[in-house]
Design a protein around this motif. Sequence first.
Motif, PDB file in Angstrom:
ATOM      1  N   PRO A 146      24.707  21.395  -9.601  1.00 15.95           N
ATOM      2  CA  PRO A 146      25.441  19.545  -9.982  1.00 15.95           C
ATOM      3  C   PRO A 146      24.753  19.184 -10.986  1.00 15.95           C
ATOM      4  O   PRO A 146      25.349  18.463 -12.085  1.00 15.95           O
ATOM      5  CB  PRO A 146      24.733  18.914  -8.771  1.00 15.95           C
ATOM      6  CG  PRO A 146      25.272  19.990  -7.423  1.00 15.95           C
ATOM      7  CD  PRO A 146      24.619  21.144  -8.279  1.00 15.95           C
ATOM      8  N   ASN A 147      23.581  19.577 -11.036  1.00 12.91           N
ATOM      9  CA  ASN A 147      22.716  18.847 -12.619  1.00 12.91           C
ATOM     10  C   ASN A 147      23.118  19.817 -13.836  1.00 12.91           C
ATOM     11  O   ASN A 147      22.338  19.652 -15.387  1.00 12.91           O
ATOM     12  CB  ASN A 147      21.396  18.772 -12.277  1.00 12.91           C
ATOM     13  CG  ASN A 147      21.283  17.612 -10.932  1.00 12.91           C
ATOM     14  OD1 ASN A 147      21.770  16.894 -11.034  1.00 12.91           O
ATOM     15  ND2 ASN A 147      20.098  17.978 -10.491  1.00 12.91           N
ATOM     16  N   ASN A 181      18.043  12.701  -7.556  1.00 13.43           N
ATOM     17  CA  ASN A 181      17.148  12.862  -9.234  1.00 13.43           C
ATOM     18  C   ASN A 181      18.166  12.711  -9.764  1.00 13.43           C
ATOM     19  O   ASN A 181      17.972  13.181 -10.911  1.00 13.43           O
ATOM     20  CB  ASN A 181      16.331  13.848  -9.000  1.00 13.43           C
ATOM     21  CG  ASN A 181      14.914  13.548  -8.850  1.00 13.43           C
ATOM     22  OD1 ASN A 181      14.271  12.515  -8.637  1.00 13.43           O
ATOM     23  ND2 ASN A 181      14.087  14.122  -8.276  1.00 13.43           N
ATOM     24  N   ARG A 182      19.714  13.495  -8.832  1.00 15.23           N
ATOM     25  CA  ARG A 182      20.853  13.210 -10.018  1.00 15.23           C
ATOM     26  C   ARG A 182      20.628  12.253 -10.762  1.00 15.23           C
ATOM     27  O   ARG A 182      21.887  12.146 -11.544  1.00 15.23           O
ATOM     28  CB  ARG A 182      21.982  13.652  -9.032  1.00 15.23           C
ATOM     29  CG  ARG A 182      22.308  15.155  -8.407  1.00 15.23           C
ATOM     30  CD  ARG A 182      23.295  15.552  -7.905  1.00 15.23           C
ATOM     31  NE  ARG A 182      24.250  15.033  -8.930  1.00 15.23           N
ATOM     32  CZ  ARG A 182      25.656  14.888  -8.067  1.00 15.23           C
ATOM     33  NH1 ARG A 182      25.708  15.274  -7.304  1.00 15.23           N
ATOM     34  NH2 ARG A 182      26.441  15.065  -9.121  1.00 15.23           N
ATOM     35  N   TRP A 185      19.239  12.214 -13.791  1.00 15.85           N
ATOM     36  CA  TRP A 185      20.203  12.712 -15.603  1.00 15.85           C
ATOM     37  C   TRP A 185      21.040  11.641 -15.637  1.00 15.85           C
ATOM     38  O   TRP A 185      21.524  11.650 -17.661  1.00 15.85           O
ATOM     39  CB  TRP A 185      20.490  14.455 -14.674  1.00 15.85           C
ATOM     40  CG  TRP A 185      19.501  14.510 -13.970  1.00 15.85           C
ATOM     41  CD1 TRP A 185      18.900  15.348 -12.885  1.00 15.85           C
ATOM     42  CD2 TRP A 185      18.660  16.045 -15.087  1.00 15.85           C
ATOM     43  NE1 TRP A 185      18.168  16.391 -13.261  1.00 15.85           N
ATOM     44  CE2 TRP A 185      18.136  16.552 -14.082  1.00 15.85           C
ATOM     45  CE3 TRP A 185      18.906  16.242 -16.951  1.00 15.85           C
ATOM     46  CZ2 TRP A 185      17.589  17.696 -14.975  1.00 15.85           C
ATOM     47  CZ3 TRP A 185      18.645  16.983 -17.183  1.00 15.85           C
ATOM     48  CH2 TRP A 185      17.296  17.726 -16.369  1.00 15.85           C
ATOM     49  N   GLY A 186      21.769  11.120 -15.089  1.00 21.19           N
ATOM     50  CA  GLY A 186      22.773   9.986 -15.541  1.00 21.19           C
ATOM     51  C   GLY A 186      22.233   9.062 -15.859  1.00 21.19           C
ATOM     52  O   GLY A 186      22.808   8.320 -17.075  1.00 21.19           O
ATOM     53  N   GLU A 187      21.091   8.320 -15.673  1.00 20.10           N
ATOM     54  CA  GLU A 187      20.598   7.496 -16.555  1.00 20.10           C
ATOM     55  C   GLU A 187      20.132   7.728 -17.442  1.00 20.10           C
ATOM     56  O   GLU A 187      20.408   7.136 -18.626  1.00 20.10           O
ATOM     57  CB  GLU A 187      19.609   6.776 -15.456  1.00 20.10           C
ATOM     58  CG  GLU A 187      19.121   5.805 -15.921  1.00 20.10           C
ATOM     59  CD  GLU A 187      19.678   4.051 -15.626  1.00 20.10           C
ATOM     60  OE1 GLU A 187      19.359   3.062 -15.864  1.00 20.10           O
ATOM     61  OE2 GLU A 187      20.890   4.763 -14.903  1.00 20.10           O
ATOM     62  N   LEU A 188      19.701   8.807 -17.687  1.00 22.13           N
ATOM     63  CA  LEU A 188      18.830   9.251 -19.167  1.00 22.13           C
ATOM     64  C   LEU A 188      20.463   9.497 -19.961  1.00 22.13           C
ATOM     65  O   LEU A 188      19.953   8.968 -21.079  1.00 22.13           O
ATOM     66  CB  LEU A 188      18.170  10.232 -18.817  1.00 22.13           C
ATOM     67  CG  LEU A 188      17.600  11.121 -20.303  1.00 22.13           C
ATOM     68  CD1 LEU A 188      16.756   9.807 -20.996  1.00 22.13           C
ATOM     69  CD2 LEU A 188      16.513  12.295 -20.031  1.00 22.13           C
ATOM     70  N   LEU A 189      21.357  10.569 -19.185  1.00 21.78           N
ATOM     71  CA  LEU A 189      22.077  10.268 -20.459  1.00 21.78           C
ATOM     72  C   LEU A 189      23.282   9.763 -20.757  1.00 21.78           C
ATOM     73  O   LEU A 189      23.928   9.116 -21.721  1.00 21.78           O
ATOM     74  CB  LEU A 189      23.391  11.316 -19.404  1.00 21.78           C
ATOM     75  CG  LEU A 189      24.500  12.230 -19.703  1.00 21.78           C
ATOM     76  CD1 LEU A 189      23.772  12.943 -21.469  1.00 21.78           C
ATOM     77  CD2 LEU A 189      25.251  13.220 -19.399  1.00 21.78           C
TER      78      LEU A 189
END
Length: 584
Positions: A146-147, A181-182, A185-189
Motif C-alpha cells: 500500500p505504501n 502511518n499511511r 506518506w499521504g500528508e508528506l506527498l
Amino acid sequence: MAFGYLHLRLLVLAAAIAVAVAANFDDCINRIHQMPNTTVGGTDNRGNPMIITNATAITYDLCVQECGADPEPFAWPVFSQQFSAWLLPWLALISQLPFGANDKMDNLQSMLLSIGSPVLAAYALVLTTLNGRWITKRFFPFKNHPNAYRAVRVLSSLQQAPLRLTDDHSLLVALVTLRANRHWWGELLTWLNLTHSWSISAATSIAWVFIAYIFTVVDSFTGGVTQMVNANGQGVGSIWLWLLAIVVAWLQISPKCDSEHLHRAMNRANKFGGVPNGKRRMATDTEPAMYLSSDLSTLRCDESRSPPIFNYARLFSWVQSVEQVAEAFEPSNALLRGTPSPSEIESHRREDSDATEMNTFLGASLRHRSDSKSESSMAVDVTAHSIHLSSEMVGKRSRWGEGTWRRIVVSGCVALFLQWGTTGAAVVVVWYTPTTGLGCRSAAYLLYGIISTLVWMAMLISSILSHYSVTSKSKRAPSARIAAWFAIALRRLGKFTAACNGIGLVITCLFQFSNFFDRCYCNSSVLYWGSRAYNVISFQPEDVVFMRSAWIGGVFLAAGSTILFFIFINLFINPPFPTHEDDD
C-alpha cells in the motif's frame, strides 16, 4: 551606489582611452595597398606570398608594423545590436534556472556553477532523471504494498533535500507497515506537491530566447556573412544554447527545491505520524523515522543547499536512504505476501494499534503460511526479526549504492555531449572564419569548455571523497581525514574556478561585440599559425562559401546536440509505477 558610480566612470574612461589608441584598419589597409610592388608582407587568403598591391591578406608582422597592436575602435551601434540579439536573451533566461534556497549566497553559487560549468548543471539534471527511474525499478517488487507508490514519489521528490533516516529500524518498519502511518506518506506527498513547474514568465522567457535565436541566425545569413564578421554572434549563440535545454528540462521535472517548503512539509508530516503507534507525535516522542538534516559542517554543507545543481553532493547519501527504506519494505513485503483472510486482517487493524499489534498482525501473516515452519517461529517478535534482516542487509549493502556508478558514468557522458556539442559548435564557427585556425575567440571558447569539464570532475571527486570520509568506520582515521580535506579543497577550488569561468564567458562575449578581439594578433590566428600568421583583409567568393558552410554546420551541431539531450531526458523522465487501489 558610490562603488557602482566609480565603476561606471572607470568603464567610460577605459572606453575613451581605447578609442583614442584604437587602430583604424581601413586607413591602414589603404596605406598598405599604396606601398611599392613587393611580395614582402603580402599574401593570399591561404598565406602564400604575393605582390602587395594584389594581396588579399597581409602577414602579422606587417599588420602590427602598419596598423599597430591595438584593436579596432569601439562602435556602439554594432555592440548594442549584437549584444541585444545574441547575449541579452540568454542572460535573461538565467533567472529561470531552479534555485529555491533561503540563503541568497546559495542561489548565487548555484547560478555561477551553472554558467561556469554547464557540464555540472547537465550532470545534476541527468542524474536526477536517472535516479527517478532507478527508484521506480528498486521499489517495483513492492508494487502491491500500500505504501510503495507513495514512497517512490516522496523519495524521488526529496532528491533536493538532505534526507536522513533514524538509526532505530523499528521506527522505519512501523512507518512502512502500519496502516495508520499511511496518512504520514499521504500528508508528506500532498505538501511536497504544492509546487508549480511552468509559469507565464518562464514560458515567455523561453519563447523569447528561442525566437530571438532563430531570428538572429537567419538574419546573420541573409544579411551577408562578411558584414561585421569579427563581431558576429554566431559563436556566442551556439555556446549558450545548452541553457535552453537545461531550463526547459528542469521545468518539466519540477524539482522540489524550496528549502523552507521542504522542511515545513517534513515537519508537518512528522507531527502527524511516523511513530510506532501511527498517531500524532508528542514532544516526548522519539525522533522521527525520516527527517531533513540541518548539518552545516564544512564537509557536507553542499548537501544542505536545495538548488538542484547540488544534487551532485547528495547522490550517495540519498541513495543510501532509499536503500534503507527499501530494506524496510523487504521483511514487511515478504510477510504481506502471505496475507491471511480478510476477516483476520480486519480483526488486527485498529486505530490504536501499537508495536505489539504490528507484531501480532504480521505474525498472523506468518502463521498463515503453514508451509514454512521457520517463518512461523520468527513470528514471536516481528520487529526484532525485521531489525535482524536489516542488519544482514546493511552488511551486504554497498557503500556507494546499487547501480550508482553506472548512473554517474551515463550522466557524465550525456552532460559532456551537451557541453561539447554547443562549445564545439562555437569553436567551429570561429575556427573556420578567416583567418582560419585557433585564434583569440576560438581559444576563449575552447578554454571555457575545458574549464567547465575540469570543474565537474573536481566536484564529482569531491563528492566521492566526502562520502568516503563520512561512511568510514573511524572518522579520525588518517585516510578519512585526508579524504575530507581533499574533498573540501576540491569543492572550494571548483566553485571559485566555475565563478571565474562564468564571468570570463560573459566578458568574452562582450569583447567580441566591442571589437576588442578585432586586432592584428587575434585576426591573424597567431596561436595556430605561429611565425606564418597572416591577416585576411579581403574575402574571396570561395571564402564566403566555406565560411557559410561552417556557420551552418555549427548551427546544426549546437541545435542537434541540444535536441538530442532534450530527447534523452524525455525518454527517462516520469517512469510509470503501478498504483495501489487505495492510492490517490
